[in-house]
Scaffold this motif. Structure first.
Motif, PDB file in Angstrom:
ATOM      1  N   UNK A  31       0.845  -1.210   0.000  1.00 47.38           N
ATOM      2  CA  UNK A  31       0.000   0.000   0.000  1.00 47.38           C
ATOM      3  C   UNK A  31       0.875   1.253   0.000  1.00 47.38           C
ATOM      4  N   UNK A  32       1.875   1.276   0.854  1.00 44.08           N
ATOM      5  CA  UNK A  32       2.770   2.430   0.962  1.00 44.08           C
ATOM      6  C   UNK A  32       3.432   2.726  -0.374  1.00 44.08           C
ATOM      7  N   UNK A  33       3.961   1.713  -1.017  1.00 38.95           N
ATOM      8  CA  UNK A  33       4.628   1.899  -2.302  1.00 38.95           C
ATOM      9  C   UNK A  33       3.645   2.395  -3.365  1.00 38.95           C
ATOM     10  N   UNK A  34       2.434   1.843  -3.370  1.00 37.19           N
ATOM     11  CA  UNK A  34       1.436   2.264  -4.353  1.00 37.19           C
ATOM     12  C   UNK A  34       1.036   3.722  -4.145  1.00 37.19           C
ATOM     13  N   UNK A  35       0.857   4.130  -2.898  1.00 35.88           N
ATOM     14  CA  UNK A  35       0.498   5.523  -2.605  1.00 35.88           C
ATOM     15  C   UNK A  35       1.628   6.456  -3.024  1.00 35.88           C
ATOM     16  N   UNK A  36       2.864   6.094  -2.717  1.00 30.41           N
ATOM     17  CA  UNK A  36       3.998   6.938  -3.105  1.00 30.41           C
ATOM     18  C   UNK A  36       4.158   7.000  -4.623  1.00 30.41           C
ATOM     19  N   UNK A  37       3.852   5.917  -5.306  1.00 30.36           N
ATOM     20  CA  UNK A  37       3.873   5.918  -6.769  1.00 30.36           C
ATOM     21  C   UNK A  37       2.850   6.918  -7.295  1.00 30.36           C
ATOM     22  N   UNK A  38       1.651   6.869  -6.752  1.00 27.10           N
ATOM     23  CA  UNK A  38       0.607   7.799  -7.156  1.00 27.10           C
ATOM     24  C   UNK A  38       1.024   9.243  -6.874  1.00 27.10           C
ATOM     25  N   UNK A  39       1.541   9.495  -5.680  1.00 31.04           N
ATOM     26  CA  UNK A  39       1.967  10.842  -5.306  1.00 31.04           C
ATOM     27  C   UNK A  39       3.063  11.359  -6.233  1.00 31.04           C
ATOM     28  N   UNK A  40       4.000  10.492  -6.607  1.00 31.65           N
ATOM     29  CA  UNK A  40       5.074  10.935  -7.499  1.00 31.65           C
ATOM     30  C   UNK A  40       4.499  11.407  -8.834  1.00 31.65           C
ATOM     31  N   UNK A  41       3.458  10.751  -9.300  1.00 33.76           N
ATOM     32  CA  UNK A  41       2.803  11.171 -10.541  1.00 33.76           C
ATOM     33  C   UNK A  41       2.007  12.462 -10.338  1.00 33.76           C
ATOM     34  N   UNK A  42       1.384  12.606  -9.176  1.00 29.76           N
ATOM     35  CA  UNK A  42       0.630  13.829  -8.894  1.00 29.76           C
ATOM     36  C   UNK A  42       1.533  15.051  -8.829  1.00 29.76           C
ATOM     37  N   UNK A  43       2.811  14.863  -8.565  1.00 31.00           N
ATOM     38  CA  UNK A  43       3.722  16.000  -8.438  1.00 31.00           C
ATOM     39  C   UNK A  43       4.083  16.624  -9.786  1.00 31.00           C
ATOM     40  N   UNK A  44       3.868  15.905 -10.875  1.00 27.51           N
ATOM     41  CA  UNK A  44       4.336  16.363 -12.182  1.00 27.51           C
ATOM     42  C   UNK A  44       3.837  17.756 -12.576  1.00 27.51           C
ATOM     43  N   UNK A  45       2.539  18.077 -12.475  1.00 22.07           N
ATOM     44  CA  UNK A  45       2.111  19.409 -12.922  1.00 22.07           C
ATOM     45  C   UNK A  45       2.652  20.562 -12.071  1.00 22.07           C
ATOM     46  N   UNK A  46       3.154  20.241 -10.890  1.00 17.19           N
ATOM     47  CA  UNK A  46       3.711  21.269 -10.017  1.00 17.19           C
ATOM     48  C   UNK A  46       5.147  21.641 -10.412  1.00 17.19           C
ATOM     49  N   UNK A  47       5.784  20.805 -11.203  1.00 14.34           N
ATOM     50  CA  UNK A  47       7.212  20.979 -11.487  1.00 14.34           C
ATOM     51  C   UNK A  47       7.445  21.464 -12.906  1.00 14.34           C
ATOM     52  N   UNK A  48       8.531  22.197 -13.087  1.00  6.81           N
ATOM     53  CA  UNK A  48       8.966  22.515 -14.436  1.00  6.81           C
ATOM     54  C   UNK A  48       9.338  21.203 -15.116  1.00  6.81           C
ATOM     55  N   UNK A  49       9.013  21.103 -16.394  1.00  7.60           N
ATOM     56  CA  UNK A  49       9.214  19.841 -17.110  1.00  7.60           C
ATOM     57  C   UNK A  49      10.636  19.318 -16.943  1.00  7.60           C
ATOM     58  N   UNK A  50      11.598  20.197 -16.993  1.00  7.96           N
ATOM     59  CA  UNK A  50      12.990  19.761 -16.907  1.00  7.96           C
ATOM     60  C   UNK A  50      13.379  19.324 -15.502  1.00  7.96           C
ATOM     61  N   UNK A  51      12.538  19.640 -14.488  1.00  3.85           N
ATOM     62  CA  UNK A  51      12.855  19.283 -13.113  1.00  3.85           C
ATOM     63  C   UNK A  51      12.128  18.034 -12.638  1.00  3.85           C
ATOM     64  N   UNK A  52      11.014  17.684 -13.265  1.00  5.95           N
ATOM     65  CA  UNK A  52      10.257  16.515 -12.816  1.00  5.95           C
ATOM     66  C   UNK A  52      11.008  15.248 -13.180  1.00  5.95           C
TER      67      UNK A  52
END
Length: 196
Positions: A175-196
């Motif tokens: 569960x922990x790994x799956x949630x962190x996987x999801x969160x890592x994907x959710x972070x993408x729109x917050x980051x500059x493309x070159x930084x994600x």
């Protein structure tokens, strides 16, 4: 009891635009978080326990959100009061996210929907789905920090089933790994493309 996905307003799994994240990048993220080996099977076993409790889990998390004005602020309308309609719509989709993370394959449709969820936390799409007038962004710092609550409290829900502690630990790790996987994907729109 969880709602039928088709009855959830704004839940459009399988019909959203393609994620800019490629499947090979998803595989790399799965490797980075360590979601491999027995994790898919352990998450599937966890689903039998967590899915029936998904609404209770989300209610507990939202209670914690409601107790912290800086977290609740993302649900407040122009009148300074929580937008109850928006909160209800988001809650139904949050419950469905628990179901999806436990039961859906981490394939292209899942990847696409993680991108949709991510955008709905940012000015790209926040409020659009529900026609709400709440603040235009859920600050990334709170998404990251609140993940701790989502991860740690799940262990108590898993333990309610009465499995051996070792079994609970294995399901909780998945569960922990799956949630962190999801969160890592959710972070993408917050980051500059070159930084994600």
């Amino acid at each position: 009891m969880t709602q039928v996905a088709e009855q959830i307003a704004g839940y459009d799994y399988g019909t959203v635009p393609r994620s800019p994240v490629r499947l090979d990048e998803l595989e790399q993220l799965k490797q980075a978080v360590g979601f491999m080996g027995d994790d898919p099977d352990n998450l599937q076993m966890a689903s039998a326990i967590l899915v029936p409790q998904a609404e209770e889990m989300v209610s507990a998390w939202r209670k914690k959100i409601g107790e912290q004005p800086h977290l609740l602020a993302s649900f407040v309308g122009p009148d300074g009061q929580p937008d109850e309609g928006y909160k209800a719509a988001v809650k139904a989709r949050f419950v469905q996210w628990v179901v999806d993370i436990c039961t859906r394959p981490f394939d292209e449709a899942w990847l696409d929907y993680q991108d949709e969820i991510a955008k709905r936390h940012t000015p790209i799409k926040k409020n659009e789905t529900d026609g709400a007038e709440t603040p235009p962004v859920v600050p990334l710092r709170y998404l990251i920090a609140f993940t701790s609550v989502i991860i740690t409290t799940a262990k108590d829900f898993l333990a309610k089933h009465g499995d051996a502690p070792e079994r609970v630990d294995e399901m909780h790790v998945a569960w922990t790994k799956a949630v962190l996987l999801s969160l890592s994907l959710w972070s993408r729109p917050y980051a500059k493309e070159s930084l994600w």
